[in-house]
Each structure stands twice: as structure tokens, then as C-alpha cells.
Design an enzyme around this catalytic site. Structure first.
Site, short mmCIF file in Angstrom:
data_model
loop_
_atom_site.label_atom_id
_atom_site.label_comp_id
_atom_site.label_asym_id
_atom_site.label_seq_id
_atom_site.Cartn_x
_atom_site.Cartn_y
_atom_site.Cartn_z
N ARG A 166 19.81 -23.82 14.39
CA ARG A 166 18.31 -24.04 14.64
C ARG A 166 18.55 -25.70 14.67
NH1 ARG A 166 13.75 -23.16 10.14
NH2 ARG A 166 15.35 -24.35 8.83
N ASP A 210 -0.17 -20.13 8.35
CA ASP A 210 0.75 -20.96 7.90
C ASP A 210 1.21 -21.92 8.83
OD1 ASP A 210 3.05 -22.04 6.81
OD2 ASP A 210 3.36 -20.35 5.49
N TYR A 228 6.68 -31.78 3.54
CA TYR A 228 8.16 -32.23 3.58
C TYR A 228 9.06 -31.87 4.81
CZ TYR A 228 9.29 -27.43 1.76
OH TYR A 228 9.17 -26.19 1.84
N LYS A 229 8.33 -31.07 5.81
CA LYS A 229 9.02 -30.93 6.92
C LYS A 229 8.72 -32.22 8.18
CE LYS A 229 9.69 -26.24 5.96
NZ LYS A 229 9.30 -24.81 5.97
N PHE A 278 8.26 -16.05 7.44
CA PHE A 278 9.18 -16.89 6.50
C PHE A 278 9.10 -15.97 5.16
CE2 PHE A 278 10.54 -19.90 3.12
CZ PHE A 278 11.39 -20.51 3.79
C1 LIG Z 1 9.25 -23.92 4.70
C2 LIG Z 1 8.39 -22.76 4.66
C3 LIG Z 1 7.67 -22.27 3.43
C4 LIG Z 1 8.34 -23.16 2.23
O1 LIG Z 1 7.45 -22.68 1.05
P1 LIG Z 1 7.68 -23.55 -0.26
O2 LIG Z 1 6.87 -23.05 -1.29
O3 LIG Z 1 7.21 -24.82 -0.19
O4 LIG Z 1 9.10 -23.42 -0.49
C5 LIG Z 1 6.65 -21.29 3.51
N1 LIG Z 1 6.42 -20.71 4.34
C6 LIG Z 1 6.90 -20.97 5.71
C7 LIG Z 1 6.54 -20.41 6.88
C8 LIG Z 1 7.84 -22.10 5.80
O5 LIG Z 1 8.31 -22.47 6.97
#
Ligand SMILES: *Cc1c(COP(=O)(O)O)cnc(C)c1O
Length: 430
Positions: free
Chosen positions: A389, A215, A240-241, A136
Site C-alpha cells: 500500500r 467513515d 492522524y492519517k 476496516f
Molecule cells: C484507521 C481507521 C480506523 C482506526 O480506528 P481507531 O479507533 O482510530 O484505531 C477506523 N476505521 C477506518 C476505516 C480506518 O481507516
């Protein structure tokens, strides 16, 4: 009965699977519109019904009536630790290793900085940070930012190296492992849904003398995780996921107990201080995971996050994983058998052990197809390039949802509904 033979599946078969589903009772804990099939819990989890009452209570009673006393009387001050302990129970660790705070991006920065500092004292001179090209982007951006901020350290700056798969990771560790300070990988990939073998990878990284940061954004509340069993050094992730914490609810940061007493992280704000209210001139880090905190917390968001985390904690992890795989496997099978005439390519691993809880298919008109599907009440999302997705949340998605979603997708494709002009326009958030 999550796994059933997928030849000759009908909607009836799915209904029967739902009746036999041990997690079926959880659906009623969530508020979802009746006319929607929500397959985007991997981006924003659905709302637990109890979150509304909790938010109202924090706003009206705790904030409105109890006012500033709430930091003590309503335990606001301890909230990041209390909720962090719960997340810790979910992802591994005997407690006191995790806090819920800040964003995943900020927590990546803190965890990586802390890891580099530990390495510089234990195995000095290592200047490579390994991550994956498919990570990400924010993870990679935060690594870049930290590298550029640190600049030259004893005449050499840190360097980000990207690998594509486990073979390349192992080769790099074999060839130049003694240069690697830390490895940052996302356990379940946000786009493909592919999952790293956490225990094996962590062991290989340690063998090279590097520290392992996971992560868990697409893992926490989605797949079973045991960071302590894997021997991980640090972890970060979203609430939040799949943890259904609410839009922008704070993330978590976790550290191995063996590291905590020595952890120094550069965002040394007063909430990470041993005695914040002594208002001392110099920084003295708190014991345990509290030293990973920075400043004043978003209490309303933390309070709703706890509702989703409590729900996740109440679920049998094995049954949850079994249903997750049942849903994703059924989806893959139905798309491939019923939509075979359309140019859809599976992006997600077919091997269940290498799969998280979402499924991605590539389609040349992916963006418009997803918009047309959403207009028909099936909410997934789109990720570049051309990727549709679909997240499957075992707490509120059913086998019938899978059937109905595939049928809706079939209509969008058969009737080429995606060709409508409105579906070609790109919104700011996809
Ligand atoms: C959703 C996600 C994020 C989001 O990061 P925020 O700082 O909360 O915006 C980061 N890393 C991964 C792998 C994600 O899937």
C-alpha cells in the site's frame, strides 16, 4: 501541472512537474528525514514542523506554568469544539456539527447508537445494519459489539448484513430497505483505495428510509468531502492519517444539524453535559455537537492535531485533489510500464473518480517486498492479503518521489532483495 502524458516519462519530466506544482511550498512545512520517501501518510501522517513547538508550548507554558487555569485561560475546555469546527469546515457543515474527540472506534459506537435511537423513534422496528465486508475491521467489530450489547429490542435483536459493492448495496436496499436502520460505509477503502460515490449512495440509503454514517478515515485531508451537500446523517474519522495530527491524535465525529437537538448517545459522560460544572445528579445533554463528547480530553494530542488541521484547511481543495490524482495515476502508470515483468496486480480502481489518495498492488511476496523497500528508504506499508500500500500526500509528496519510489521498487524486485531472511519475519505492526 499535475496531469501530464505518461508515455516517455523520465525523472526530468517529474522534476519539471514538481517545479510547476502549486502545492510545492507545503513540503517545507513538514519534518521528514532527507533519505526517506514517505508514502505512508494514510496510516500516520508526517509531522508538521510547527507541531513540535506547539507541543512544547502546551507542555511547558500551558501545563507547566499556567497549570489548571489553562482549562479557561488557554481554552483547553473548548479545544474539541474549536478544532471540531475546523474539521467541519473541511468536510462540510456550517459549524457546530463536529467535535474532535476519542478514537474512531469509539465514535463509530456513538454515531451508530445515536442513529439507531433516532430510527427507533422515527421508523421503529428496523433491525438491520448494513456495512461492507471490506470495511476496516474495527468498524465491523464496533457494530458487532453494539448489536450484542443491545440484545433483544422488542423481541428482536439487531443484525449486521455485509455487502460487497454498490450493486449489492442497491439490491439489498431495494429488496429489504424497510428493514435497514443504518448504513455504515468507509468512503475510501483502507486497503483498495476505492471510493464510494458519496452523494448517490447517501441518496439511495435515504430513499430506503435508512440513515447514512460515513467513515472518513482515509478521506479527511485526502479527498474533497461535503457531508452536508451529500445529506449525510453522521460521520467519523481519524486525524492522524492525512490530517497529520500526530500518533493517536483524537478522531472526529460529525452529525447533521437536523439531528443534533434529538441526538442521544449512550456514552453520556460529563463532558457531554449541558452544565458539567453544576455537578448535577442527572444527565442533561449539551446543545449541539458537544453532546457527542464523553470525558476529559487529551489536550497535548488535541493541540498537535490542530496544527495539521490548520494546514489542511489552508490548502486549495481542487488543487489538492488534482495533485493527488496526478501522483496516484503517475504511480500506477510507472509501475505498470516499468515493472511489467513482475507479478504485480493493481488493486485500486483505475477510474480516477473512484479513487482516494493511495494505491495498492498485490504481489505474492508482498510482505517481504515491502520490508525490503522500507530498508531502501521508501516507506509504504503492507496489508493482508499480499497487498503493498502506497499513500500519496499532496502536501509533502512530489512527482519525483513517485519516480524514485518506483525505481526503488524495481530494484527490490529485479534483484530479488526481498529474499533476504530478515525481510520474511513478521513484526507486530505491519
Ligand atoms: C484507521 C481507521 C480506523 C482506526 O480506528 P481507531 O479507533 O482510530 O484505531 C477506523 N476505521 C477506518 C476505516 C480506518 O481507516
Amino acid at each position: 501541472m499535475a496531469h501530464f502524458p505518461h508515455t516517455d516519462v523520465t525523472r526530468e519530466t517529474c522534476l519539471r512537474a514538481d517545479q510547476a506544482d502549486p502545492l510545492r511550498k507545503y513540503r517545507d512545512q513538514f519534518a521528514l528525514p532527507d533519505d526517506v520517501i514517505y508514502l505512508d501518510g494514510n496510516s500516520l501522517g508526517a509531522r508538521p514542523k510547527a507541531a513540535a513547538a506547539r507541543a512544547a508550548d502546551v507542555v511547558e507554558r500551558e501545563w507547566g506554568t499556567d497549570l489548571i487555569a489553562s482549562w479557561n485561560t488557554n481554552q483547553w475546555f473548548n479545544l474539541p469544539v474549536r478544532i471540531g469546527t475546523k474539521v467541519g469546515q473541511l468536510i462540510g457543515g456550517s459549524g457546530g456539527q463536529c467535535v474532535v474527540t476519542d478514537t474512531t472506534s469509539v465514535n463509530v459506537f456513538k454515531a451508530l447508537a445515536a442513529a439507531l435511537r433516532l430510527q427507533e423513534s422515527d421508523r421503529p422496528g428496523r433491525r438491520v445494519i448494513l456495512s461492507e465486508r471490506e470495511n476496516f475491521p474495527t468498524d465491523l467489530y464496533m457494530i458487532e459489539g453494539l448489536i450484542s450489547f443491545l440484545g433483544d429490542v422488542d423481541g428482536r435483536s439487531y443484525e449486521l448484513r455485509l455487502i460487497d459493492d454498490v450493486r449489492e448495496l442497491r439490491e439489498t436496499l431495494l429488496a429489504s430497505g424497510d428493514e435497514v436502520a443504518a448504513v455504515l460505509l468507509t468512503h475510501v477503502n483502507y486497503r483498495s483505495g476505492a471510493m464510494w460515490a458519496m452523494n448517490e449512495v447517501t441518496a439511495a440509503v435515504h430513499e430506503a428510509g435508512a440513515l447514512m454514517i460515513w467513515d472518513l478515515c482515509h478521506s479527511a485531508g485526502a479527498v474533497p468531502v461535503d457531508l452536508d451537500a451529500a445529506g449525510a446523517d453522521f460521520a467519523v474519522g481519524c486525524t492522524y492519517k492525512y490530517l497529520n495530527g500526530g500518533p493517536g491524535s483524537p478522531a472526529f465525529i460529525w452529525a447533521a444539524a437536523r439531528h443534533l437537538p434529538r441526538i442521544e448517545q449512550p456514552l453520556s459522560g460529563w463532558w457531554g453535559h449541558a452544565k458539567p460544572f453544576e455537578m448535577s445528579v442527572s444527565f442533561d445533554p449539551a446543545e449541539g455537537a458537544k453532546r457527542l463528547l464523553v470525558g476529559t480530553q487529551p489536550i497535548i494530542s488535541l493541540a498537535t492535531a490542530e496544527i495539521g488541521i490548520d494546514l489542511a484547511l489552508s490548502v486549495d481543495q481542487a488543487a489538492h485533489r488534482e495533485k493527488s490524482l496526478g501522483l496516484t495515476t503517475l504511480f500506477i502508470d510507472l509501475v505498470e510500464s516499468r515493472l511489467a515483468s513482475h507479478p504485480l496486480t493493481l488493486v485500486t480502481p483505475r477510474d480516477e473518480a473512484s479513487r482516494g489518495s493511495h494505491v495498492s498492488f498485490r504481489h505474492p511476496e508482498g510482505y517481504a517486498v515491502m520490508k525490503a523497500l522500507i530498508a531502501d528508504g521508501v516507506i509504504g506499508d503492507y496489508r493482508e492479503p499480499e497487498i503493498l500500500r502506497f499513500g500519496f500526500a499532496p502536501l509533502y509528496n512530489s512527482f519525483t518521489d513517485v519516480w524514485d519510489a518506483v525505481e526503488a521498487l524495481r530494484l527490490v524486485l529485479d534483484e530479488e532483495r526481498w529474499r533476504a531472511p530478515g525481510f520474511q519475519h513478521r513484526d507486530a505492526v505491519t
